[in-house]
Design an enzyme around this catalytic site. Structure first.
Site, PDB file in Angstrom:
ATOM      1  N   ASN A 171       9.488   6.445  11.344  1.00  0.00           N
ATOM      2  CA  ASN A 171       9.098   5.454  10.340  1.00  0.00           C
ATOM      3  C   ASN A 171       9.505   5.944   8.947  1.00  0.00           C
ATOM      4  O   ASN A 171       8.917   6.886   8.406  1.00  0.00           O
ATOM      5  CB  ASN A 171       7.584   5.229  10.416  1.00  0.00           C
ATOM      6  CG  ASN A 171       7.097   4.116   9.520  1.00  0.00           C
ATOM      7  OD1 ASN A 171       7.508   3.999   8.375  1.00  0.00           O
ATOM      8  ND2 ASN A 171       6.195   3.306  10.046  1.00  0.00           N
ATOM      9  N   LYS A 196       6.637   6.029   6.285  1.00  0.00           N
ATOM     10  CA  LYS A 196       5.729   7.169   6.404  1.00  0.00           C
ATOM     11  C   LYS A 196       6.389   8.444   5.881  1.00  0.00           C
ATOM     12  O   LYS A 196       5.756   9.250   5.200  1.00  0.00           O
ATOM     13  CB  LYS A 196       5.308   7.377   7.864  1.00  0.00           C
ATOM     14  CG  LYS A 196       4.304   6.385   8.392  1.00  0.00           C
ATOM     15  CD  LYS A 196       3.843   6.785   9.786  1.00  0.00           C
ATOM     16  CE  LYS A 196       2.824   5.802  10.341  1.00  0.00           C
ATOM     17  NZ  LYS A 196       2.345   6.214  11.680  1.00  0.00           N
ATOM     18  N   ASP A 245      -1.535   9.780  13.360  1.00  0.00           N
ATOM     19  CA  ASP A 245      -1.815   8.548  14.078  1.00  0.00           C
ATOM     20  C   ASP A 245      -2.775   7.785  13.189  1.00  0.00           C
ATOM     21  O   ASP A 245      -3.762   8.343  12.696  1.00  0.00           O
ATOM     22  CB  ASP A 245      -2.429   8.798  15.453  1.00  0.00           C
ATOM     23  CG  ASP A 245      -2.410   7.533  16.301  1.00  0.00           C
ATOM     24  OD1 ASP A 245      -1.377   6.831  16.285  1.00  0.00           O
ATOM     25  OD2 ASP A 245      -3.404   7.234  16.961  1.00  0.00           O
ATOM     26  N   SER A 246      -2.454   6.561  12.952  1.00  0.00           N
ATOM     27  CA  SER A 246      -3.256   5.793  12.016  1.00  0.00           C
ATOM     28  C   SER A 246      -3.363   4.356  12.483  1.00  0.00           C
ATOM     29  O   SER A 246      -2.581   3.899  13.313  1.00  0.00           O
ATOM     30  CB  SER A 246      -2.656   5.857  10.610  1.00  0.00           C
ATOM     31  OG  SER A 246      -1.298   5.471  10.640  1.00  0.00           O
ATOM     32  N   PHE A 257       3.334  -1.773   4.529  1.00  0.00           N
ATOM     33  CA  PHE A 257       3.764  -2.201   5.857  1.00  0.00           C
ATOM     34  C   PHE A 257       2.531  -2.407   6.719  1.00  0.00           C
ATOM     35  O   PHE A 257       1.404  -2.176   6.284  1.00  0.00           O
ATOM     36  CB  PHE A 257       4.726  -1.179   6.493  1.00  0.00           C
ATOM     37  CG  PHE A 257       4.168   0.217   6.603  1.00  0.00           C
ATOM     38  CD1 PHE A 257       3.587   0.663   7.772  1.00  0.00           C
ATOM     39  CD2 PHE A 257       4.246   1.096   5.531  1.00  0.00           C
ATOM     40  CE1 PHE A 257       3.079   1.952   7.890  1.00  0.00           C
ATOM     41  CE2 PHE A 257       3.748   2.394   5.627  1.00  0.00           C
ATOM     42  CZ  PHE A 257       3.161   2.823   6.812  1.00  0.00           C
ATOM     43  N   GLY A 258       2.744  -2.870   7.939  1.00  0.00           N
ATOM     44  CA  GLY A 258       1.626  -3.065   8.854  1.00  0.00           C
ATOM     45  C   GLY A 258       0.638  -4.102   8.354  1.00  0.00           C
ATOM     46  O   GLY A 258       0.996  -5.237   8.019  1.00  0.00           O
ATOM     47  N   TYR A 259      -0.616  -3.703   8.260  1.00  0.00           N
ATOM     48  CA  TYR A 259      -1.698  -4.612   7.874  1.00  0.00           C
ATOM     49  C   TYR A 259      -1.958  -4.616   6.362  1.00  0.00           C
ATOM     50  O   TYR A 259      -2.899  -5.248   5.902  1.00  0.00           O
ATOM     51  CB  TYR A 259      -2.980  -4.236   8.628  1.00  0.00           C
ATOM     52  CG  TYR A 259      -2.833  -4.326  10.137  1.00  0.00           C
ATOM     53  CD1 TYR A 259      -2.972  -5.544  10.797  1.00  0.00           C
ATOM     54  CD2 TYR A 259      -2.525  -3.199  10.892  1.00  0.00           C
ATOM     55  CE1 TYR A 259      -2.829  -5.637  12.171  1.00  0.00           C
ATOM     56  CE2 TYR A 259      -2.386  -3.281  12.273  1.00  0.00           C
ATOM     57  CZ  TYR A 259      -2.529  -4.496  12.909  1.00  0.00           C
ATOM     58  OH  TYR A 259      -2.381  -4.593  14.280  1.00  0.00           O
ATOM     59  N   ASP A 260      -1.123  -3.924   5.600  1.00  0.00           N
ATOM     60  CA  ASP A 260      -1.319  -3.835   4.146  1.00  0.00           C
ATOM     61  C   ASP A 260      -1.462  -5.188   3.449  1.00  0.00           C
ATOM     62  O   ASP A 260      -2.248  -5.317   2.503  1.00  0.00           O
ATOM     63  CB  ASP A 260      -0.177  -3.050   3.484  1.00  0.00           C
ATOM     64  CG  ASP A 260      -0.310  -1.543   3.678  1.00  0.00           C
ATOM     65  OD1 ASP A 260      -1.419  -1.072   4.002  1.00  0.00           O
ATOM     66  OD2 ASP A 260       0.701  -0.839   3.506  1.00  0.00           O
ATOM     67  N   HIS A 303      -5.601   6.195   3.114  1.00  0.00           N
ATOM     68  CA  HIS A 303      -6.054   7.087   4.176  1.00  0.00           C
ATOM     69  C   HIS A 303      -5.008   8.152   4.478  1.00  0.00           C
ATOM     70  O   HIS A 303      -5.323   9.328   4.615  1.00  0.00           O
ATOM     71  CB  HIS A 303      -6.360   6.264   5.430  1.00  0.00           C
ATOM     72  CG  HIS A 303      -5.234   5.360   5.866  1.00  0.00           C
ATOM     73  ND1 HIS A 303      -4.614   4.455   5.016  1.00  0.00           N
ATOM     74  CD2 HIS A 303      -4.588   5.232   7.055  1.00  0.00           C
ATOM     75  CE1 HIS A 303      -3.664   3.815   5.673  1.00  0.00           C
ATOM     76  NE2 HIS A 303      -3.621   4.272   6.907  1.00  0.00           N
TER      77      HIS A 303
END
Length: 198
Positions: A9, A12, A71-72, A154-157, A182
């Site tokens: 990623n 990240k 892992d998040s 990205f993701g749920y941001d 986080h």
């Protein structure tokens, strides 16, 4: 010193590199795409910490380099802390960020925003080829909005608003997000541990 982040990623990897640069630490951070491929393990643990360790152990063993892995995911109180470790696969194996986001929005469609409390969780694991291991966990509390906002992150941001904020994570600049996220908190704590370890 070389430090390998067990991820493909790019976002990240960019986050970790920014933290290392901001703290003026003596690490050259590499990602998996910069090294020869190796068989990557299944993330089949039930905790963020367990999955992070699976990845860091495999990475250190395959490359001979000190390895970090994270892992998040997101825990939603109304969903009994799900998606949790299934966050990246919430809409099914190989699901895109957009598919995962759309499913979560649909699942919360008939709920009040005040009830949509949630948190991002990140566990970061360090494994040295000599067998040394260390794991840290950090969270970012907040709530979810029903309409995605912002183009960063990205993701749920796009639907997550951190406590004390009015903007979603996707509306924050990378530096603003790193300061409260986080992953940023977990990574900074891990790097401070590494510096103390010497």
């Amino acid at each position: 010193m070389k430090l390998l982040l067990a991820t493909h990623n790019a976002k990240k990897l960019g986050e970790l590199r920014r933290v290392v640069t901001d703290q003026q630490l003596p690490y050259e951070v590499l990602g998996l795409d910069e090294l020869p491929a190796y068989p990557e393990p299944a993330e089949n643990e039930r905790t963020f910490e367990g999955n992070a360790l699976i990845k860091s152990r495999a990475c250190a063993a395959a490359t001979g380099l000190p390895a970090l892995a994270d892992d998040s995911g997101i825990e939603v109180d109304l969903l009994n802390n799900m998606p949790g470790v299934r966050s990246a696969r919430w809409a099914g194996p190989g699901a895109s960020d957009q598919a995962n986001l759309d499913l979560l929005i649909a699942q919360l469609a008939d709920t009040a925003e005040a009830d949509r409390t949630a948190r991002f969780v990140c566990a970061v694991a360090y494994t040295h080829p000599d067998g040394t291991e260390h794991v840290l966990r950090a969270t970012m509390e907040g709530h979810l909005v029903s309409t995605p906002r912002g183009a960063n992150g990205f993701g749920y941001d796009p639907i997550f608003v951190a406590e004390g904020n009015t903007r979603t994570n996707a509306e924050l600049t990378p530096a603003e997000k790193d300061a409260i996220s986080h992953r940023g908190r977990a990574v900074r704590a891990m790097l401070q541990w590494l510096v103390r370890r010497g």
